[in-house]
Structures are given as structure tokens and as C-alpha cells.
Design a protein around this motif. Structure first.
Motif, short mmCIF file in Angstrom:
data_model
loop_
_atom_site.label_atom_id
_atom_site.label_comp_id
_atom_site.label_asym_id
_atom_site.label_seq_id
_atom_site.Cartn_x
_atom_site.Cartn_y
_atom_site.Cartn_z
N LYS A 93 3.74 -3.80 3.15
CA LYS A 93 3.89 -4.87 2.17
C LYS A 93 3.82 -6.25 2.82
N ASN A 94 3.94 -6.28 4.12
CA ASN A 94 3.93 -7.57 4.80
C ASN A 94 2.56 -7.93 5.36
N LYS A 95 1.54 -7.10 5.10
CA LYS A 95 0.23 -7.32 5.69
C LYS A 95 -0.53 -8.33 4.85
N ALA A 96 -0.28 -9.62 5.04
CA ALA A 96 -0.91 -10.67 4.25
C ALA A 96 -2.02 -11.37 5.00
N ASP A 97 -2.12 -11.18 6.30
CA ASP A 97 -3.10 -11.89 7.13
C ASP A 97 -4.48 -11.30 6.91
N THR A 98 -5.45 -12.15 6.47
CA THR A 98 -6.80 -11.67 6.23
C THR A 98 -7.77 -12.09 7.33
N GLN A 99 -7.27 -12.60 8.44
CA GLN A 99 -8.14 -12.86 9.58
C GLN A 99 -8.69 -11.53 10.07
N TYR A 100 -9.85 -11.62 10.72
CA TYR A 100 -10.51 -10.37 11.11
C TYR A 100 -9.66 -9.60 12.13
N VAL A 101 -9.18 -8.46 11.67
CA VAL A 101 -8.50 -7.50 12.53
C VAL A 101 -9.03 -6.15 12.09
N LYS A 154 -5.15 -3.94 -3.28
CA LYS A 154 -4.59 -3.46 -4.55
C LYS A 154 -3.15 -3.93 -4.72
N TYR A 155 -2.40 -3.91 -3.65
CA TYR A 155 -1.01 -4.37 -3.69
C TYR A 155 -0.94 -5.83 -4.12
N ARG A 156 -1.79 -6.67 -3.52
CA ARG A 156 -1.79 -8.11 -3.86
C ARG A 156 -2.29 -8.33 -5.28
N LEU A 157 -3.29 -7.58 -5.69
CA LEU A 157 -3.82 -7.71 -7.04
C LEU A 157 -2.75 -7.38 -8.08
#
Length: 269
Positions: A37-45, A57-60
């Protein structure tokens, strides 16, 4: 204007389709990996497809549409050959739409169609594109390019998929778009009338009658044609317009006005 003419069934219809897509994906993906639930970083990883998709889906589901779109874009970017890249394209388009990033939504939906033209979800993608144009329709005093684009997109949906529920809603929206375009012609026609440019006004009102005769603006257009023809000194044409008005819209204020004008200025025409 966009808010006023937006169909009440539009967003529920879209959400139902997205729920189906998301649920189908979740049944497979959740078996492999749960999303943090804490994975908000959308930088390339580099992340596996299940982690990225479920994060989107979680964010949506929590109304974080911009972040959800970015995560679904990452699914496509990092896993372009995965079966879930196709679903992610539509989920991205939907997320952008919900965030009112219409150009990005159109781009994502068009990208989906360019790759998956015959897919069963293609009607939905066309519908989403049409909605993005439709919900940007401005008031009649502004440029109507976006209105024409909405009309074209709605027509394309109906032409390709006439028997779908999306086409049914598109037909209702086309009626509203035509009414909007007719309103623009009326606005310009009234402007010319105020300036005494009767011929120019007549052409605008004729456009409403010839192209948008089923809209709510037709009675007024006929009455203003009566005014314009009388001002141009051609009472015969004024009487013809008044006769059409009386035959189709008797008892309206527009007919009453036309009747008085004809009696006063063209009693013997």
C-alpha cells in the motif's frame, strides 16, 4: 455546459466496464503477488507485472487517478508483451479520463485501438474517446471545434458498433451535441440581426432549419427568419416561414410573434 449536458449514466457505465477489467486481472495477479500500500513511487524501478498492475488498481479504487494512470503506463512500458499490457492501456485511459486529463485519455485509448482493433473492448475505447471530446464542449459563445470532434467521435462509435450499449448512449449525446451546434448558429444569427445584417442572419437561421431541424432551436429560427425576410423586403418568404412555424409549432410564443409581424408588415403578401 459540459456538466449540464453530461449523461447521468456515463460514469457508471464506464466504471462497470473498468470493474470487470480490473476484477478479471486481479483474480490472476493476486495469486502471484500482493501489492504494498505504500508503493507510490512511479519512477522507473523494474517491478513484476502483478506488482505494478495491482498498485495501479489500488490507487484507482481510492480516487488517486493521476497516480493510477502513471502506474498503468508503467505496466505497458516495463511489460509491453504481457497480456496485462492490453488491460493496462484501457485502465490508464480510464484513469486519465476520471482525472479529466482528456488528451492523455484519448492518446491511451487510441494507442489501444491501434494495436488491438478487433478486441472485444474496442467499443469501450471508442466510447471513451467520444466522451473525452463530449465533456469538453464549452458554451455556445466559444469556438466549436471540440463540439465537431465530439460529434465525429460519437458518429464513428455508432457506425462501427451500432448494437452496443455504448452506441445507444452515443445516440442520445448526438442529439445534445446537435442542439449545442444549433445554439451556436442562433447566437451568431442574433448577432447579425442586432447589427442589421439581415442576409447574414438569414443564412444562419436557415442552417438551423436545414441541418438541425429536430433541435429545440427550430421554432425560434423560423420566427427570426420571418423578421429577417421582412427586413429584407421579401414578405412572401416571411409568410412561408410563418406558415411552417404555424403548422409545426402552433401555440408557441414564436408563432404568436410571427403572426403579429405578418399582420402588421405583410398583411397583403
Amino acid at each position: 455546459m459540459a456538466a449540464a449536458i453530461r449523461s447521468a449514466m456515463t460514469r457508471p457505465m464506464l466504471t462497470k466496464t473498468m470493474t470487470r477489467l480490473g476484477a478479471a486481472a486481479a483474480l490472476v495477479l493476486l495469486a502471484g503477488c500482493a501489492t504494498s500500500k505504500n508503493k507510490a513511487d512511479t519512477q522507473y524501478v523494474a517491478r513484476d507485472v502483478s506488482t505494478l498492475y495491482n498498485a495501479g488498481k489500488y490507487r484507482l479504487d481510492r480516487g488517486q487517478y493521476k497516480l493510477a494512470a502513471a502506474l498503468f503506463d508503467e505496466v505497458e512500458r516495463q511489460h509491453p508483451y504481457s497480456p496485462w499490457a492490453r488491460r493496462a492501456q484501457l485502465m490508464s485511459a480510464f484513469s486519465y479520463y476520471m482525472n479529466r486529463n482528456y488528451n492523455e485519455s484519448i492518446g491511451a485509448a487510441q494507442r489501444f485501438l491501434s494495436i488491438h482493433t478487433g478486441n472485444k473492448d474496442a467499443p469501450y475505447a471508442y466510447y471513451l474517446i467520444a466522451l473525452c471530446y463530449y465533456e469538453q464542449i464549452a458554451d455556445v459563445t466559444r469556438d466549436q471545434k471540440i463540439t465537431s470532434q465530439a460529434l465525429d467521435a460519437l458518429g464513428e462509435l455508432i457506425r462501427r458498433y451500432p448494437d452496443t450499449r455504448y452506441a445507444s448512449d452515443a445516440r442520445l449525446k448526438i442529439d445534445l451535441v446537435n442542439d449545442h451546434l444549433a445554439g451556436k448558429e442562433m447566437e451568431i444569427g442574433r448577432f447579425y440581426q442586432r447589427r442589421g445584417q439581415w442576409l447574414a442572419a438569414t443564412l444562419r437561421f436557415r442552417t438551423v432549419i436545414d441541418k438541425f431541424q429536430t433541435t429545440t432551436h427550430t421554432p425560434e429560427a423560423l420566427e427570426r427568419l420571418v423578421e429577417s425576410y421582412l427586413s429584407l423586403g421579401i414578405p412572401e418568404e416571411a409568410k412561408k416561414a410563418a406558415a411552417v412555424l404555424g403548422a409545426n409549432y402552433p401555440g408557441t410564443k414564436w408563432y404568436d410573434r410571427s403572426y403579429k409581424l405578418i399582420r402588421e408588415y405583410a398583411p397583403k403578401a
